[in-house]
Structure formats: C-alpha cells, structure tokens
Design an enzyme around this catalytic site. Structure first.
Site, PDB file in Angstrom:
ATOM      1  N   TYR A 196       0.819  -1.215   0.000  1.00 26.58           N
ATOM      2  CA  TYR A 196       0.000   0.000   0.000  1.00 26.58           C
ATOM      3  C   TYR A 196       0.853   1.266   0.000  1.00 26.58           C
ATOM      4  O   TYR A 196       0.422   2.301  -0.491  1.00 26.58           O
ATOM      5  CB  TYR A 196      -0.907   0.038   1.248  1.00 26.58           C
ATOM      6  CG  TYR A 196      -2.248  -0.615   1.063  1.00 26.58           C
ATOM      7  CD1 TYR A 196      -2.355  -1.944   0.680  1.00 26.58           C
ATOM      8  CD2 TYR A 196      -3.423   0.102   1.299  1.00 26.58           C
ATOM      9  CE1 TYR A 196      -3.593  -2.539   0.529  1.00 26.58           C
ATOM     10  CE2 TYR A 196      -4.668  -0.485   1.151  1.00 26.58           C
ATOM     11  CZ  TYR A 196      -4.748  -1.807   0.764  1.00 26.58           C
ATOM     12  OH  TYR A 196      -5.977  -2.380   0.618  1.00 26.58           O
ATOM     13  N   LYS A 239       2.878 -15.578   2.482  1.00 24.11           N
ATOM     14  CA  LYS A 239       3.047 -16.265   1.198  1.00 24.11           C
ATOM     15  C   LYS A 239       4.534 -16.543   1.064  1.00 24.11           C
ATOM     16  O   LYS A 239       5.190 -16.124   0.111  1.00 24.11           O
ATOM     17  CB  LYS A 239       2.490 -15.374   0.065  1.00 24.11           C
ATOM     18  CG  LYS A 239       2.475 -16.004  -1.306  1.00 24.11           C
ATOM     19  CD  LYS A 239       1.451 -17.109  -1.476  1.00 24.11           C
ATOM     20  CE  LYS A 239       1.586 -17.768  -2.838  1.00 24.11           C
ATOM     21  NZ  LYS A 239       0.722 -18.962  -2.993  1.00 24.11           N
ATOM     22  N   ASP A 248      -3.301 -18.268   0.266  1.00 22.25           N
ATOM     23  CA  ASP A 248      -4.302 -18.911  -0.606  1.00 22.25           C
ATOM     24  C   ASP A 248      -5.054 -19.991   0.165  1.00 22.25           C
ATOM     25  O   ASP A 248      -6.278 -20.109   0.085  1.00 22.25           O
ATOM     26  CB  ASP A 248      -3.657 -19.455  -1.890  1.00 22.25           C
ATOM     27  CG  ASP A 248      -2.400 -20.278  -1.656  1.00 22.25           C
ATOM     28  OD1 ASP A 248      -1.894 -20.312  -0.512  1.00 22.25           O
ATOM     29  OD2 ASP A 248      -1.920 -20.905  -2.617  1.00 22.25           O
ATOM     30  N   ASP A 258      -6.557  -6.888   3.902  1.00 26.49           N
ATOM     31  CA  ASP A 258      -7.659  -6.213   3.202  1.00 26.49           C
ATOM     32  C   ASP A 258      -8.591  -7.252   2.596  1.00 26.49           C
ATOM     33  O   ASP A 258      -9.816  -7.196   2.758  1.00 26.49           O
ATOM     34  CB  ASP A 258      -7.070  -5.314   2.097  1.00 26.49           C
ATOM     35  CG  ASP A 258      -8.147  -4.625   1.287  1.00 26.49           C
ATOM     36  OD1 ASP A 258      -9.092  -4.101   1.903  1.00 26.49           O
ATOM     37  OD2 ASP A 258      -8.046  -4.611   0.048  1.00 26.49           O
ATOM     38  N   ASP A 292     -12.511  -8.849   4.221  1.00 31.59           N
ATOM     39  CA  ASP A 292     -13.793  -8.807   3.504  1.00 31.59           C
ATOM     40  C   ASP A 292     -14.392 -10.211   3.429  1.00 31.59           C
ATOM     41  O   ASP A 292     -15.596 -10.400   3.600  1.00 31.59           O
ATOM     42  CB  ASP A 292     -13.611  -8.274   2.074  1.00 31.59           C
ATOM     43  CG  ASP A 292     -13.884  -6.773   1.970  1.00 31.59           C
ATOM     44  OD1 ASP A 292     -13.663  -6.064   2.964  1.00 31.59           O
ATOM     45  OD2 ASP A 292     -14.312  -6.324   0.887  1.00 31.59           O
TER      46      ASP A 292
HETATM   47  C1  IPM Z   1     -10.558  -1.092   3.714  1.00 32.64           C
HETATM   48  C2  IPM Z   1     -10.785  -0.472   2.351  1.00 32.64           C
HETATM   49  C3  IPM Z   1      -9.623   0.453   2.062  1.00 32.64           C
HETATM   50  C4  IPM Z   1      -8.349  -0.369   2.046  1.00 32.64           C
HETATM   51  C5  IPM Z   1      -9.772   1.259   0.752  1.00 32.64           C
HETATM   52  C6  IPM Z   1     -11.077   2.012   0.703  1.00 32.64           C
HETATM   53  C7  IPM Z   1      -8.610   2.189   0.542  1.00 32.64           C
HETATM   54  O1  IPM Z   1     -10.922  -1.478   1.392  1.00 32.64           O
HETATM   55  O2  IPM Z   1     -10.504  -0.333   4.709  1.00 32.64           O
HETATM   56  O3  IPM Z   1     -10.439  -2.307   3.796  1.00 32.64           O
HETATM   57  O4  IPM Z   1      -7.988  -0.950   1.015  1.00 32.64           O
HETATM   58  O5  IPM Z   1      -7.689  -0.432   3.082  1.00 32.64           O
HETATM   59 MG    MG Z   2     -10.958  -3.446   2.150  1.00 28.63          MG
END
Ligand code: IPM
Ligand code: MG
Length: 353
Positions: free
Chosen positions: A138, A188, A220, A244, A248
C-alpha cells in the site's frame, strides 16, 4: 475525551447520526465527551480540493479518537489519484500512525441464517483479524506507472521491515492472551521474501509468548480455510494487502458486512473507529443503511481508547437485545423478522441502552 467525528460520504452521515445518538446517552449520564465534526473523503475534496484537508488533520491530531462513517463514491472515481477519497483514508491512517487494524468477525446467533454458509459451519464464529495498516504494498516505494522501452509499466513494492512486523505481531499475541490463546499468521513465504521475513519474525516473537499457540498458513490456503472451516481461527495476523482481502471474506461469513466494526490503533491506543463496510452510494440518503457496525465501532472506542470495558459491553448488549427483539435493517432481514429503517434501528438501540 475529545472525539473527531468524520461522517464522510454516501451512507456515512446517516449511520453516524445514529452512532452520535448512542454517544449522547453517555454524555447525558455525565460522561465527559466532546465531539467535533470534520470532513474526509469525497465531500472534503469537493469543498476544499483535498480528501484529507488541513483542518481535519489538525482536528484528528488533537483528538483522542476519531469516529469515521465511510468515504468514497462513483462521482469521485475519475479524479487524479491524490484527490480520490481513498487517499484521504490512507492519509489519515498513515498520518496518525494507525498501524494496527482490528477487524472482528463475530456471528450473532440471531443472524446465523443470514450467512451464505451453512449455520453449522458459522454458528459461534468469533474471529479477530489483526491487519497491519501502514505498510506493505500500500505504501511501498517505488510505485507508479511509467514508460520503459516504449511500454507502459505498472509497479508497486511489497516491503516490511522487522520492526513493523514485530509491533503488529505483539498486538496479535496480546489480543490472543485475552481470548483463546491462538494466533494464526498468514503469509506467502513459498513465493515472497517479504513474507518469509514476516514468518521468521513471528516465530522469533512467539518465544516471548509461550502461553500462546502460533501457527502459520499460506494466504491462498487461508482464503480456502475461511470458508471451509472458519471456526478453526481465533486471532489471525497478517499484512496490509492480505488483511484487506481476507477481512472482507471473513466479514461475509457473518451474514452482513453491515454488522462489523473496526478499530485502527497507534502505539498508545489512540484510534480511529469505523464500520468495515463502505459508503454504499446506491442506498445513500434513503434511511435504509444498517447503523449497527458504526454503533459497535463506538463500543470498540470505549474498549480500546477509553479503556472502558463496562460501556463497551453495555453497547454490545444493547445491540444484541435489538437483534433478539427481531429488528432488522434490509441487509440482515429475513421473513419473520421486523424490517426497520436506519433511524428506527438507532431508536431501538438508544431505548435498549
Ligand atoms: C478497507 C478499504 C480500504 C483499504 C480502501 C477504501 C482504501 O478497502 O478499509 O479495507 O484498502 O484499506
Ligand atoms: Mg478493504
């Protein structure tokens, strides 16, 4: 306690309004809370030209905690990169040195049917993802798109130094001590040297935590195990990009990302608290959003920055009560429950408090 309130874009203002009502309950009871609003994200770009304007920088730096709604929306997607709302979010994380991102994925028993996985796979799920937030690909340099030998080349750099790995490792081991004493570190290392170092440092650090069991998993495989048998995990620690993606994935195990809070902390537990979901432009302004992730973020703020476990538990108990009473926003609705709006959900949580 000074709290910077950044409602942001999309559904941000409406979910924030409900979280502020929760804070008001504590204020009225005499808790010394002072809030001040600021701008972050797309709205901030429109008003000032910057997604993280100077006034917000000042406010955020002088506050004890930041409460954030959500940022972003399609109308800002084509702006130059430095002006995009996401840059505001990354900017405030880096500026405040919020390197430790805690993302719990907890399944409330009432919502077992909202998950896309079978109830027996997810019931009782309680995972804490500890994501490193200020390093990795990042922020690594060099980065950018350039022309080399007449061809466009895109480049990002995955990089961690051992100090960055150690400090996020400590957060994970310390958190595990308060839970079931298991840390799974995700890397990884079969391909990427950066993550070989990650694994080496985690192993070294584990010597200081003989009471915590450390395991390792390739990313993975972890993505697969999270849907195959998610209850094998307790604390998961990983770098910025893997965290990240996996957070999710983990959020969806619980049925709705609309339920999940998050905390991003610096070395001194100053923190920024925000729902794990985004700004949901499609339902913005319609009073349909689920405010519970933001309200639960207030609970995390009480716990981690203000060290007030009693108030944190009280908010979480109020949320459990409204779920047990059958109230649901659209994202977690199922037949037999009562569909409510964002503000009605807020009403119910305030009443339960
Ligand atoms: C998160 C989001 C952010 C990230 C984006 C919006 C920059 O996906 O907080 O997980 O990638 O960290
Ligand atoms: Mg995210």
């Amino acid at each position: 306690m000074k709290i910077a309130v950044l409602p942001g874009d999309g559904i941000g203002p409406e979910i924030m309004a409900q979280a502020l009502r929760v804070l008001d309950v504590f204020k009225k009871e005499g808790m010394a809370i002072e809030t001040e609003q600021g701008m972050l994200g797309g709205g901030a770009v429109d008003a000032t030209g910057s997604p993280y304007p100077e006034a917000t920088q000042k406010l955020a730096r002088e506050s004890d905690a930041v409460l954030l709604g959500a940022v972003g929306g399609p109308q800002w997607d084509n702006l130059p990169r430095p002006q995009r709302p996401e840059r505001g979010l990354l900017g405030i994380r880096k500026d405040l040195n919020l390197f430790a991102n805690l993302r719990p994925a907890i399944l409330y028993p009432e919502l077992a049917n909202a998950s896309s996985l079978k109830p027996e796979i997810v019931s009782g799920l309680d995972i804490l993802i500890v994501r490193e937030l200020t390093g990795d690909i990042y922020f690594g340099e060099p980065r950018g798109i350039s022309v080399e030998d007449g061809k466009r080349v895109g480049r990002n750099t995955m990089i961690y130094n051992e100090d960055e790995i150690r400090r996020i490792g400590r957060v994970a081991f310390d958190a595990a001590r308060k839970r079931s004493k298991k840390v799974c570190s995700i890397d990884k290392m079969n391909v990427l040297e950066t993550t070989q170092l990650w694994r080496d440092v985690m192993i070294e650090l584990s010597a200081e935590y003989p009471d915590v069991e450390l395991s390792h998993m390739l990313v993975d495989n972890a993505a697969m195990q999270l849907v195959r048998n998610p209850k094998q995990f307790d604390v998961v620690v990983t770098g910025n990009i893997f965290g990240d993606i996996l957070s999710d994935e983990a959020s969806m195990l619980t049925g709705s990302i609309g339920m999940l809070p998050s905390a991003s902390l610096d070395e001194n537990n100053k923190g920024m608290y925000e729902p794990s979901h985004g700004s949901a432009p499609d339902i913005a302004g319609k009073n349909l959003a689920n405010p519970l992730a933001t309200i639960l973020s207030v609970a995390m703020m009480m716990r981690y920055t203000f060290n007030d476990e009693a108030s944190a538990t009280r908010i979480e108990t109020a949320v459990k009560k409204v779920l047990a009473d059958g109230l649901r926003t659209g994202d977690i609705y199922e037949p037999g429950t009562k569909k409510v709006s964002c503000s009605e959900m807020g009403d119910a949580v305030v009443a339960a408090l």
